[in-house]
Design an enzyme around this catalytic site. Structure first.
Site, PDB file in Angstrom:
ATOM      1  N   HIS A   1       0.856  -1.199   0.000  1.00 27.32           N
ATOM      2  CA  HIS A   1       0.000   0.000   0.000  1.00 27.32           C
ATOM      3  C   HIS A   1       0.883   1.237   0.000  1.00 27.32           C
ATOM      4  O   HIS A   1       1.954   1.239   0.593  1.00 27.32           O
ATOM      5  CB  HIS A   1      -0.907   0.010   1.238  1.00 27.32           C
ATOM      6  CG  HIS A   1      -2.062   0.951   1.111  1.00 27.32           C
ATOM      7  ND1 HIS A   1      -1.980   2.282   1.454  1.00 27.32           N
ATOM      8  CD2 HIS A   1      -3.336   0.751   0.664  1.00 27.32           C
ATOM      9  CE1 HIS A   1      -3.151   2.853   1.227  1.00 27.32           C
ATOM     10  NE2 HIS A   1      -3.994   1.952   0.744  1.00 27.32           N
TER      11      HIS A   1
ATOM     12  N   GLU B   1      -8.168  -4.482  -0.390  1.00 28.03           N
ATOM     13  CA  GLU B   1      -8.710  -5.136  -1.586  1.00 28.03           C
ATOM     14  C   GLU B   1      -8.694  -6.658  -1.437  1.00 28.03           C
ATOM     15  O   GLU B   1      -9.530  -7.348  -2.005  1.00 28.03           O
ATOM     16  CB  GLU B   1      -7.891  -4.752  -2.822  1.00 28.03           C
ATOM     17  CG  GLU B   1      -7.751  -3.269  -3.026  1.00 28.03           C
ATOM     18  CD  GLU B   1      -8.687  -2.733  -4.090  1.00 28.03           C
ATOM     19  OE1 GLU B   1      -9.179  -3.523  -4.885  1.00 28.03           O
ATOM     20  OE2 GLU B   1      -8.918  -1.519  -4.091  1.00 28.03           O
TER      21      GLU B   1
HETATM   22  N1  COA Z   1       3.579  -8.018  -4.621  1.00 25.28           N
HETATM   23  C1  COA Z   1       4.889  -8.237  -4.793  1.00 25.28           C
HETATM   24  N2  COA Z   1       5.831  -7.292  -4.624  1.00 25.28           N
HETATM   25  C2  COA Z   1       5.413  -6.064  -4.285  1.00 25.28           C
HETATM   26  C3  COA Z   1       4.051  -5.774  -4.096  1.00 25.28           C
HETATM   27  C4  COA Z   1       3.125  -6.810  -4.273  1.00 25.28           C
HETATM   28  N3  COA Z   1       1.813  -6.595  -4.101  1.00 25.28           N
HETATM   29  N4  COA Z   1       3.934  -4.473  -3.768  1.00 25.28           N
HETATM   30  C5  COA Z   1       5.163  -3.964  -3.760  1.00 25.28           C
HETATM   31  N5  COA Z   1       6.059  -4.916  -4.083  1.00 25.28           N
HETATM   32  C6  COA Z   1       7.494  -4.768  -4.159  1.00 25.28           C
HETATM   33  C7  COA Z   1       7.889  -4.093  -5.460  1.00 25.28           C
HETATM   34  O1  COA Z   1       8.099  -5.058  -6.471  1.00 25.28           O
HETATM   35  C8  COA Z   1       9.146  -3.382  -5.080  1.00 25.28           C
HETATM   36  O2  COA Z   1      10.203  -4.325  -5.052  1.00 25.28           O
HETATM   37  P1  COA Z   1      11.704  -3.918  -5.528  1.00 25.28           P
HETATM   38  O3  COA Z   1      12.111  -2.829  -4.576  1.00 25.28           O
HETATM   39  O4  COA Z   1      12.462  -5.198  -5.377  1.00 25.28           O
HETATM   40  O5  COA Z   1      11.544  -3.439  -6.927  1.00 25.28           O
HETATM   41  C9  COA Z   1       8.885  -2.941  -3.640  1.00 25.28           C
HETATM   42  O6  COA Z   1       7.914  -3.860  -3.119  1.00 25.28           O
HETATM   43  C10 COA Z   1       8.340  -1.518  -3.525  1.00 25.28           C
HETATM   44  O7  COA Z   1       7.279  -1.331  -4.470  1.00 25.28           O
HETATM   45  P2  COA Z   1       6.630   0.089  -4.781  1.00 25.28           P
HETATM   46  O8  COA Z   1       5.901   0.019  -6.109  1.00 25.28           O
HETATM   47  O9  COA Z   1       7.621   1.176  -4.604  1.00 25.28           O
HETATM   48  O10 COA Z   1       5.577   0.213  -3.631  1.00 25.28           O
HETATM   49  P3  COA Z   1       4.433   1.299  -3.541  1.00 25.28           P
HETATM   50  O11 COA Z   1       4.217   1.579  -2.108  1.00 25.28           O
HETATM   51  O12 COA Z   1       4.700   2.446  -4.401  1.00 25.28           O
HETATM   52  O13 COA Z   1       3.189   0.528  -4.183  1.00 25.28           O
HETATM   53  C11 COA Z   1       1.117  -0.512  -4.488  1.00 25.28           C
HETATM   54  C12 COA Z   1       1.964   0.394  -3.584  1.00 25.28           C
HETATM   55  C13 COA Z   1      -0.263  -0.687  -3.830  1.00 25.28           C
HETATM   56  C14 COA Z   1       0.923   0.161  -5.858  1.00 25.28           C
HETATM   57  C15 COA Z   1       1.814  -1.874  -4.643  1.00 25.28           C
HETATM   58  O14 COA Z   1       2.082  -2.426  -3.390  1.00 25.28           O
HETATM   59  C16 COA Z   1       1.039  -2.834  -5.519  1.00 25.28           C
HETATM   60  O15 COA Z   1       1.160  -2.797  -6.746  1.00 25.28           O
HETATM   61  N6  COA Z   1       0.193  -3.745  -4.914  1.00 25.28           N
HETATM   62  C17 COA Z   1      -0.598  -4.668  -5.678  1.00 25.28           C
HETATM   63  C18 COA Z   1      -1.876  -4.006  -6.198  1.00 25.28           C
HETATM   64  C19 COA Z   1      -2.902  -3.776  -5.094  1.00 25.28           C
HETATM   65  O16 COA Z   1      -3.150  -4.605  -4.242  1.00 25.28           O
HETATM   66  N7  COA Z   1      -3.541  -2.587  -5.134  1.00 25.28           N
HETATM   67  C20 COA Z   1      -4.569  -2.205  -4.188  1.00 25.28           C
HETATM   68  C21 COA Z   1      -4.086  -1.139  -3.237  1.00 25.28           C
HETATM   69  S1  COA Z   1      -5.320  -0.727  -2.027  1.00 25.28           S
END
Ligand code: COA
Length: 377
Positions: A263, A318
């Site tokens: 998140h 979610e």
């Molecule tokens: N599954 C696997 N790896 C994940 C992940 C997930 N759901 N969410 C983050 N990561 C990993 C990324 O691959 C990244 O790894 P790296 O540093 O080795 O490249 C690291 O964690 C950081 O990711 P980042 O995109 O910077 O995190 P964020 O805080 O910006 O992203 C989300 C937040 C929600 C966009 C992200 O966690 C995600 O895509 N989740 C899945 C979609 C989801 O459930 N959305 C609903 C949100 S309420």
């Protein structure tokens, strides 16, 4: 203040030294005593009360009333309301291919034409709109399937009433309770895009139906209303808990993300997911979807912690929204509109809060177009 640039500066530079944050990220755009989103601690409070306690001891009507009035009355009831005939005529005229969010937005807009909604908006108006919309969405879902809408049953509270009008039979208490918990956790979440839209519309002294119509339009976008259906896709690919470990490892090795984890704001376990999980675990007969989700979550959390030891990747709302909505038998294309029904409490509470201390929301913009010039001859 006027809209024209200061005379001593060219138009293009009029506001150039003012800070600008794309997407208003980090900008404080108002004050609210409704919801507190604490990402670092994994807390969500409505008027100071913890979301977990509200789910455990409250119902959606009680929580909506808390948001509207500030008073905690756990016995507060709110049955669904009948659909005005003019709105039903509009719903009947929609093509069966209409997206549920478009149908709900149109229904709320049409409802506004049938009501007297003078300024300032009132708790009564909030209550009337929040109790109308579930009937409208249920009616649309039936009409597009070639079935007749069902009248509200005033003996049922809002969420059970919605399910009754959708399916034609009263839901069992555990099913209604699970969806009610989802409605509570979806009620309010600070200055998200749709809530901000509702406040902007209200700030012009427009009416509550217009504010919620705009909010639904905002929530329709995939960057906001989201798609818990992706969680459903992944869970159905996993199929059973025996396959979870292998499926998750392969997906992560392919560079995919696990839907329903991680998140932007919450670093700790999303308190909304925790509250839904507690309800799910307490159900005597768990729908298959919930059972699978609970088991797969533990495996996923273990593997994510192993792969990302320095970055907390916890369950988000979610992950549990999806199996709850599937578990109560909703078609996946109704998920975003059902989320909108839940958010009615927050939207309308923000409408009341904005109106109570109103100032027209009218920010500035940095003009970056051509300087003043003559039209071509
Ligand atoms: N599954 C696997 N790896 C994940 C992940 C997930 N759901 N969410 C983050 N990561 C990993 C990324 O691959 C990244 O790894 P790296 O540093 O080795 O490249 C690291 O964690 C950081 O990711 P980042 O995109 O910077 O995190 P964020 O805080 O910006 O992203 C989300 C937040 C929600 C966009 C992200 O966690 C995600 O895509 N989740 C899945 C979609 C989801 O459930 N959305 C609903 C949100 S309420």
């Amino acid at each position: 203040m006027t809209d024209s640039p200061p005379e001593d500066k060219p138009a293009a530079e009029a506001d150039a030294n003012r800070p600008y944050s794309p997407g208003l990220e980090g900008v404080v755009a108002g004050e609210s005593s409704l919801g507190f989103v604490d990402g670092a601690q994994g807390r969500l409070l409505y008027r100071g009360y913890r979301i977990g306690d509200l789910v455990e001891r409250g119902t959606y009507p009680g929580v909506a009333n808390l948001l509207w009035t500030g008073e905690w009355d756990p016995d507060h009831r709110l049955p669904t309301a009948p659909i005005p005939p003019a709105v039903l005529t509009v719903l009947r005229a929609l093509p069966a291919s209409t997206k549920p969010m478009d149908a709900l937005r149109t229904a709320v807009s049409a409802w506004g034409t049938t009501q007297d909604l003078p300024w300032p908006p009132t708790v009564e108006q909030a209550r009337a709109l929040t109790s109308f919309s579930p009937s409208a969405l249920a009616a649309f879902a039936r009409l597009r399937a070639g079935e007749e809408p069902i009248e509200p049953d005033p003996s049922l509270d809002l969420v059970a009433g919605f399910l009754y009008q959708l399916t034609g039979s009263p839901p069992d208490p555990a099913t209604a309770r699970a969806l009610d918990a989802y409605f509570i956790v979806g009620s309010e979440h600070g200055f998200n895009a749709s809530t901000f839209t509702a406040r902007v519309i209200t700030s012009t002294r427009s009416d509550i139906a217009s504010a919620v119509t705009g909010a639904i339009g905002t929530m329709k976008g995939p960057l906001h209303g989201g798609a818990p259906s992706e969680v459903v896709d992944q869970l159905s690919q996993v199929g059973s808990v025996d396959h979870a470990e292998a499926w998750i490892r392969e997906a992560l090795d392919r560079g995919e993300r696990l839907m329903g984890f991680g998140h932007r704001v919450y670093r700790a376990y999303d308190p909304r997911a925790a509250a839904l999980r507690t309800v799910a675990e307490g159900m005597e007969h768990k729908p298959e979807w919930l059972q699978l989700a609970i088991q797969v979550e533990d495996v996923a959390l273990r593997i994510l912690a192993e792969k990302h030891p320095d970055r907390p990747l916890k369950t988000n709302v979610e992950f549990y929204a999806a199996p709850v909505l599937m578990g109560v038998g909703l078609a996946p294309d109704l998920f975003p509109a059902t989320f909108s029904l839940a958010r009615h409490a927050g939207w309308t509470a923000h409408v009341l809060e904005q109106a109570a201390d109103n100032r027209l929301i009218r920010p500035n913009v940095n003009y970056v177009g051509p300087p003043e010039r003559d039209l071509p001859a």
